[in-house]
Design a protein around this motif. Sequence first.
Motif, PDB file in Angstrom:
ATOM      1  N   THR A 204      25.155 -30.117   1.330  1.00  0.00           N
ATOM      2  CA  THR A 204      26.319 -30.792   0.754  1.00  0.00           C
ATOM      3  C   THR A 204      27.451 -29.787   0.535  1.00  0.00           C
ATOM      4  O   THR A 204      27.318 -28.605   0.831  1.00  0.00           O
ATOM      5  CB  THR A 204      25.965 -31.481  -0.583  1.00  0.00           C
ATOM      6  OG1 THR A 204      25.835 -30.481  -1.601  1.00  0.00           O
ATOM      7  CG2 THR A 204      24.688 -32.292  -0.473  1.00  0.00           C
ATOM      8  N   GLY A 205      28.528 -30.273  -0.043  1.00  0.00           N
ATOM      9  CA  GLY A 205      29.649 -29.398  -0.360  1.00  0.00           C
ATOM     10  C   GLY A 205      29.244 -28.262  -1.287  1.00  0.00           C
ATOM     11  O   GLY A 205      29.764 -27.148  -1.179  1.00  0.00           O
ATOM     12  N   THR A 206      28.329 -28.546  -2.176  1.00  0.00           N
ATOM     13  CA  THR A 206      27.870 -27.502  -3.101  1.00  0.00           C
ATOM     14  C   THR A 206      27.181 -26.376  -2.333  1.00  0.00           C
ATOM     15  O   THR A 206      27.298 -25.208  -2.694  1.00  0.00           O
ATOM     16  CB  THR A 206      26.937 -28.122  -4.162  1.00  0.00           C
ATOM     17  OG1 THR A 206      27.645 -29.189  -4.794  1.00  0.00           O
ATOM     18  CG2 THR A 206      26.530 -27.104  -5.209  1.00  0.00           C
TER      19      THR A 206
ATOM     20  N   SER B 285      21.366 -19.384   3.112  1.00  0.00           N
ATOM     21  CA  SER B 285      22.824 -19.334   3.315  1.00  0.00           C
ATOM     22  C   SER B 285      23.292 -18.107   4.069  1.00  0.00           C
ATOM     23  O   SER B 285      24.442 -18.058   4.488  1.00  0.00           O
ATOM     24  CB  SER B 285      23.529 -19.347   1.958  1.00  0.00           C
ATOM     25  OG  SER B 285      23.531 -20.638   1.429  1.00  0.00           O
TER      26      SER B 285
ATOM     27  N   ALA C 112      32.858 -30.660   3.005  1.00  0.00           N
ATOM     28  CA  ALA C 112      31.606 -31.370   3.253  1.00  0.00           C
ATOM     29  C   ALA C 112      31.923 -32.591   4.096  1.00  0.00           C
ATOM     30  O   ALA C 112      33.052 -33.054   4.151  1.00  0.00           O
ATOM     31  CB  ALA C 112      30.961 -31.790   1.935  1.00  0.00           C
TER      32      ALA C 112
ATOM     33  N   VAL D  80      36.742 -29.429  -0.469  1.00  0.00           N
ATOM     34  CA  VAL D  80      35.811 -30.543  -0.229  1.00  0.00           C
ATOM     35  C   VAL D  80      36.525 -31.888  -0.359  1.00  0.00           C
ATOM     36  O   VAL D  80      36.255 -32.806   0.403  1.00  0.00           O
ATOM     37  CB  VAL D  80      34.575 -30.460  -1.161  1.00  0.00           C
ATOM     38  CG1 VAL D  80      33.656 -31.659  -0.911  1.00  0.00           C
ATOM     39  CG2 VAL D  80      33.792 -29.164  -0.929  1.00  0.00           C
TER      40      VAL D  80
ATOM     41  N   ALA E  71      28.063 -25.471   0.644  1.00  0.00           N
ATOM     42  CA  ALA E  71      29.171 -24.711   1.235  1.00  0.00           C
ATOM     43  C   ALA E  71      29.731 -23.723   0.209  1.00  0.00           C
ATOM     44  O   ALA E  71      30.017 -22.568   0.532  1.00  0.00           O
ATOM     45  CB  ALA E  71      30.258 -25.658   1.740  1.00  0.00           C
TER      46      ALA E  71
ATOM     47  N   ASP F 202      38.061 -24.216  -2.124  1.00  0.00           N
ATOM     48  CA  ASP F 202      37.168 -25.373  -2.109  1.00  0.00           C
ATOM     49  C   ASP F 202      38.017 -26.561  -1.686  1.00  0.00           C
ATOM     50  O   ASP F 202      38.795 -27.103  -2.468  1.00  0.00           O
ATOM     51  CB  ASP F 202      36.565 -25.586  -3.511  1.00  0.00           C
ATOM     52  CG  ASP F 202      35.814 -26.911  -3.631  1.00  0.00           C
ATOM     53  OD1 ASP F 202      35.825 -27.705  -2.664  1.00  0.00           O
ATOM     54  OD2 ASP F 202      35.223 -27.163  -4.697  1.00  0.00           O
TER      55      ASP F 202
ATOM     56  N   ALA G 266      27.539 -29.255   5.353  1.00  0.00           N
ATOM     57  CA  ALA G 266      28.423 -28.297   4.698  1.00  0.00           C
ATOM     58  C   ALA G 266      29.187 -27.581   5.800  1.00  0.00           C
ATOM     59  O   ALA G 266      28.588 -27.100   6.764  1.00  0.00           O
ATOM     60  CB  ALA G 266      27.603 -27.304   3.881  1.00  0.00           C
TER      61      ALA G 266
END
Length: 389
Positions: free
Chosen positions: A63-65, A226, A190, A169, A67, A167, A202
């Motif tokens: 998810t974006g988190t 990551s 995301a 997103v 990323a 960020d 992501a």
Amino acid sequence: MKDRTLLMIPGPVEVEPAVLAAHAAPPTSHLEPRFIEAFSRALVGLRGLFGAADGQPFVLAGTGTLAMDSAAANLVEPGDAVMVVNTGYFGDRFGAIFERYGAQVGHVRAAVGDRPEAAGLRAALSTATGPVKLVAITHVDTSTGVLTDVPGLARVAREHGALVVVDGVCSIGGEALHMNDDGVDLALTASQKAVGLPPGLALLMAGPRAMEAFRARRTPAGSFYSDWANWLPIMEAYEAHRPAYFGTPAVNLVWALDASLALILRERMTVRWARHQRLAKACRAGLAALGLGQVPVRAEIAANTMSAPRLPAGVSAQDLLPRVADAGATLAGGLHASARSEYFRIGHMGACGLGEVLATLGALETGLAACGYAFERGAGVKAAAAAGG
Ligand SMILES: *Cc1c(COP(=O)(O)O)cnc(C)c1O
């Protein structure tokens, strides 16, 4: 469609039929030639989406988190100083992520609904005890609907020698952002927001200064999954039309990404940004005609991808939102801890046109009337149509 409600929240969003079709096809092998071509096209297309001709894209299942986590894991080492330009919930989250990887994190904050400007960042960087390695900016904080001035903030950050991390997103693909022109070293998003896919990818774009900082690390990235040392050879291989394996790509989402980027780049970024500006203007004209205020304290700092209207006195989100959904549009409640019960949120990004905004305002009017709020029926739809036409 008669049994379907419009999904008008700040992610996930409505998805274009061509993208849905790509996503719904039977999975292919990640080593199949056709898939390799689609992945290669998507990686190249991402440079157009982010405005980063010299950028290194990363496409990760997550998810974006993730990323955000990937940016922090690869760019900071224990003891590094990070400054977060904080406009809400996701600024707090980014700060917590950087702290998890050992960074010393400072925040430049503003009142809820307001934003720090370049001068505030300059003051914070000038009075920091040592050099700040990285400045993190939330382009649109989804908890407040506040849009930050990325080029202005980035200029100040770079004057102080800091990397600029955005960020995006809730912005990339909807808000004007061009990494090269705006001085951004890494931007991330995301799949389920303005890029217009279902959730699950992501997306990161690392510019040359970010890659240089990664290569200059003294310690390996603090997250195995990551770590760009694992992913960089994979991204380079696929772009060069060769298969490679570290972790199985989310093949269906990569097919969908390829389809969505084709639509996005055909529309052209500047046209797409202008469309989102028009939709935001229409939505907010409608909300104003219904007597609803906004969380962003000035119109100039309100996002174009979403709106954060204040609830009228005597109407709660718990009462209102189910009624709006019954009338055809799914909206979201508040998110910012200190104002959660005072507002709600409407996403207008991705596969969204004036028709969706008008239908949403119509459903909102039905919901407000059912809650006993007194207003002129039709005023919101009428004002939005006039402003967005
Ligand atoms: C949605 C969002 C995130 C988190 O993305 P997830 O996919 O929910 O992990 C981070 N930052 C911003 C600005 C967002 O809008």
